[in-house]
Design a protein around this motif. Structure first.
Motif, PDB file in Angstrom:
ATOM      1  N   UNK A  96       0.824  -1.206   0.000  1.00  0.00           N
ATOM      2  CA  UNK A  96       0.000   0.000   0.000  1.00  0.00           C
ATOM      3  C   UNK A  96       0.861   1.261   0.000  1.00  0.00           C
ATOM      4  N   UNK A  97       2.086   1.123   0.478  1.00  0.00           N
ATOM      5  CA  UNK A  97       2.981   2.291   0.502  1.00  0.00           C
ATOM      6  C   UNK A  97       3.301   2.797  -0.894  1.00  0.00           C
ATOM      7  N   UNK A  98       3.044   1.955  -1.902  1.00  0.00           N
ATOM      8  CA  UNK A  98       3.307   2.367  -3.289  1.00  0.00           C
ATOM      9  C   UNK A  98       2.081   2.973  -3.961  1.00  0.00           C
ATOM     10  N   UNK A  99       0.946   2.978  -3.280  1.00  0.00           N
ATOM     11  CA  UNK A  99      -0.281   3.511  -3.881  1.00  0.00           C
ATOM     12  C   UNK A  99      -0.257   5.033  -3.862  1.00  0.00           C
ATOM     13  N   UNK A 100      -0.996   5.667  -4.784  1.00  0.00           N
ATOM     14  CA  UNK A 100      -0.989   7.140  -4.851  1.00  0.00           C
ATOM     15  C   UNK A 100      -1.641   7.805  -3.649  1.00  0.00           C
ATOM     16  N   UNK A 101      -2.477   7.060  -2.921  1.00  0.00           N
ATOM     17  CA  UNK A 101      -3.163   7.653  -1.775  1.00  0.00           C
ATOM     18  C   UNK A 101      -2.310   7.628  -0.507  1.00  0.00           C
ATOM     19  N   UNK A 102      -1.199   6.920  -0.561  1.00  0.00           N
ATOM     20  CA  UNK A 102      -0.384   6.755   0.647  1.00  0.00           C
ATOM     21  C   UNK A 102       0.540   7.962   0.815  1.00  0.00           C
ATOM     22  N   UNK A 103       0.789   8.379   2.072  1.00  0.00           N
ATOM     23  CA  UNK A 103       1.695   9.516   2.302  1.00  0.00           C
ATOM     24  C   UNK A 103       3.077   9.268   1.692  1.00  0.00           C
ATOM     25  N   UNK A 104       3.575  10.235   0.990  1.00  0.00           N
ATOM     26  CA  UNK A 104       4.854  10.095   0.311  1.00  0.00           C
ATOM     27  C   UNK A 104       6.007  10.028   1.311  1.00  0.00           C
ATOM     28  N   UNK A 105       6.931   9.117   1.028  1.00  0.00           N
ATOM     29  CA  UNK A 105       8.133   9.016   1.844  1.00  0.00           C
ATOM     30  C   UNK A 105       7.937   8.334   3.181  1.00  0.00           C
ATOM     31  N   UNK A 106       6.768   7.692   3.407  1.00  0.00           N
ATOM     32  CA  UNK A 106       6.479   7.021   4.677  1.00  0.00           C
ATOM     33  C   UNK A 106       6.459   5.512   4.438  1.00  0.00           C
ATOM     34  N   UNK A 107       7.207   4.762   5.232  1.00  0.00           N
ATOM     35  CA  UNK A 107       7.178   3.309   5.131  1.00  0.00           C
ATOM     36  C   UNK A 107       5.927   2.773   5.819  1.00  0.00           C
ATOM     37  N   UNK A 108       5.470   1.617   5.367  1.00  0.00           N
ATOM     38  CA  UNK A 108       4.201   1.111   5.903  1.00  0.00           C
ATOM     39  C   UNK A 108       4.319   0.742   7.376  1.00  0.00           C
ATOM     40  N   UNK A 109       5.461   0.232   7.834  1.00  0.00           N
ATOM     41  CA  UNK A 109       5.595  -0.127   9.248  1.00  0.00           C
ATOM     42  C   UNK A 109       5.486   1.108  10.131  1.00  0.00           C
ATOM     43  N   UNK A 110       6.045   2.240   9.654  1.00  0.00           N
ATOM     44  CA  UNK A 110       5.940   3.483  10.428  1.00  0.00           C
ATOM     45  C   UNK A 110       4.513   4.017  10.427  1.00  0.00           C
ATOM     46  N   UNK A 111       3.776   3.710   9.358  1.00  0.00           N
ATOM     47  CA  UNK A 111       2.368   4.103   9.271  1.00  0.00           C
ATOM     48  C   UNK A 111       1.496   3.197  10.134  1.00  0.00           C
ATOM     49  N   UNK A 112       1.849   1.905  10.187  1.00  0.00           N
ATOM     50  CA  UNK A 112       0.998   0.901  10.828  1.00  0.00           C
ATOM     51  C   UNK A 112       1.124   0.857  12.338  1.00  0.00           C
TER      52      UNK A 112
END
Length: 301
Positions: free
Chosen positions: A91-107
């Protein structure tokens, strides 16, 4: 003709000597007979509320000496962290995801919030078990304020949840490479937000536990309430990536507010609006839930 008393005095008209088992109004019941010249000792009326809360909380915290309690409490959130960090990392590669943020840091901030929200159910489950086993009824025979028991339960839940959150953060750093942009201070602030949310929710489940008085039923209610709130939120997917109907529900979801507040602090982009909303909602839950729990405990015990 009047009968003289033992001291040689005769009771006057209109005066009646106190009878056994009767304490005149305005007097304090005393233990035994006080010698002449010494003050009578009043009956014990109980310790202060603070002392009662301290003693009851300490009694509950003794269960944490068993490390198995902590291990069991972190198994589920660790499984969720492992699964979701691998399944949804694309999901980190999707256009809706915050740029420059890894998914683990988001999750991880979301896991902190959702796992403690689920853990608050156990505060109500434990209180329901106390009521069913007659503990609260026995406490009412003593000069113990039942509010002290409720406060002790909420504090115990906060300490247990806090330990669980610390373990989650440490495991996230050690095994999953959690490195939030907000640094250690941001990670700690996210942990604190999750803890505040869980403390407010614990009072609601204490009230619910006193109402239903059935631990098994309360566990089911907790799953029915918490799980939909967790998954229909911004915990795992950005709001912009949700379908329109789900996005509307997730935006109004109070758990989304908590997740966004914790995530913003963790990523070094705090939102004053989200943080204020979380603090206000948690305080409101604590006040309303505390009043409800106090009423229900005094009513049924």
């Amino acid at each position: 003709m009047t009968t003289p008393t033992a001291a040689g005095h005769t009771p006057t008209a209109g005066h009646t000597a106190p009878t056994a088992g009767h304490t005149p109004a305005g007097h304090t019941t005393t233990i035994g007979h006080a010698p002449a010249g010494r003050r009578a000792t009043p009956l014990w009326t109980g310790s202060s509320l603070l002392t009662q809360v301290t003693v009851l909380t300490g009694r509950l915290l003794r269960s944490l000496r068993d490390p198995r309690m902590l291990v069991v409490s972190v198994i589920q959130p660790l499984i969720m962290l492992a699964l979701f960090s691998q399944m949804f990392r694309t999901l980190a590669d999707s256009p809706h995801f915050p740029q420059g943020v890894r998914y683990i840091d988001y999750l991880l901030p979301a896991i902190l919030v959702t796992s403690t929200a689920q853990a608050t159910v156990w505060a109500g489950v434990a209180l329901a078990d106390d009521l069913r086993e007659g503990l609260v009824g026995r406490l009412r025979t003593m000069p113990v304020d039942l509010l002290a028991l409720l406060a002790a339960r909420s504090l115990y839940a906060a300490v247990r949840n806090g330990l669980q959150l610390v373990v989650l953060v440490l495991v996230g750093v050690a095994l999953f490479g959690y490195r939030p942009a907000g640094g250690p201070l941001g990670a700690f602030a996210a942990l604190l937000v999750a803890l505040i949310v869980s403390w407010g929710l614990s009072w609601v489940f204490l009230g619910l536990g006193a109402r239903v008085r059935n631990p098994e039923l309360l566990q089911t209610i907790g799953m029915v309430v918490i799980f939909p709130l967790a998954f229909v939120s911004s915990a795992f997917v950005p709001l912009a990536g949700l379908p329109a109907a789900a996005r509307a529900v997730a935006t109004a979801n109070p758990l989304t507010q908590a997740v966004e507040a914790a995530r913003g602090l963790s990523l070094g982009e705090p939102s004053a609006g989200w943080i204020a909303a979380v603090l206000l909602a948690s305080a409101l839950l604590a006040v309303v839930g505390g009043a409800w729990a106090s009423y229900e405990v005094r009513r049924v015990s």
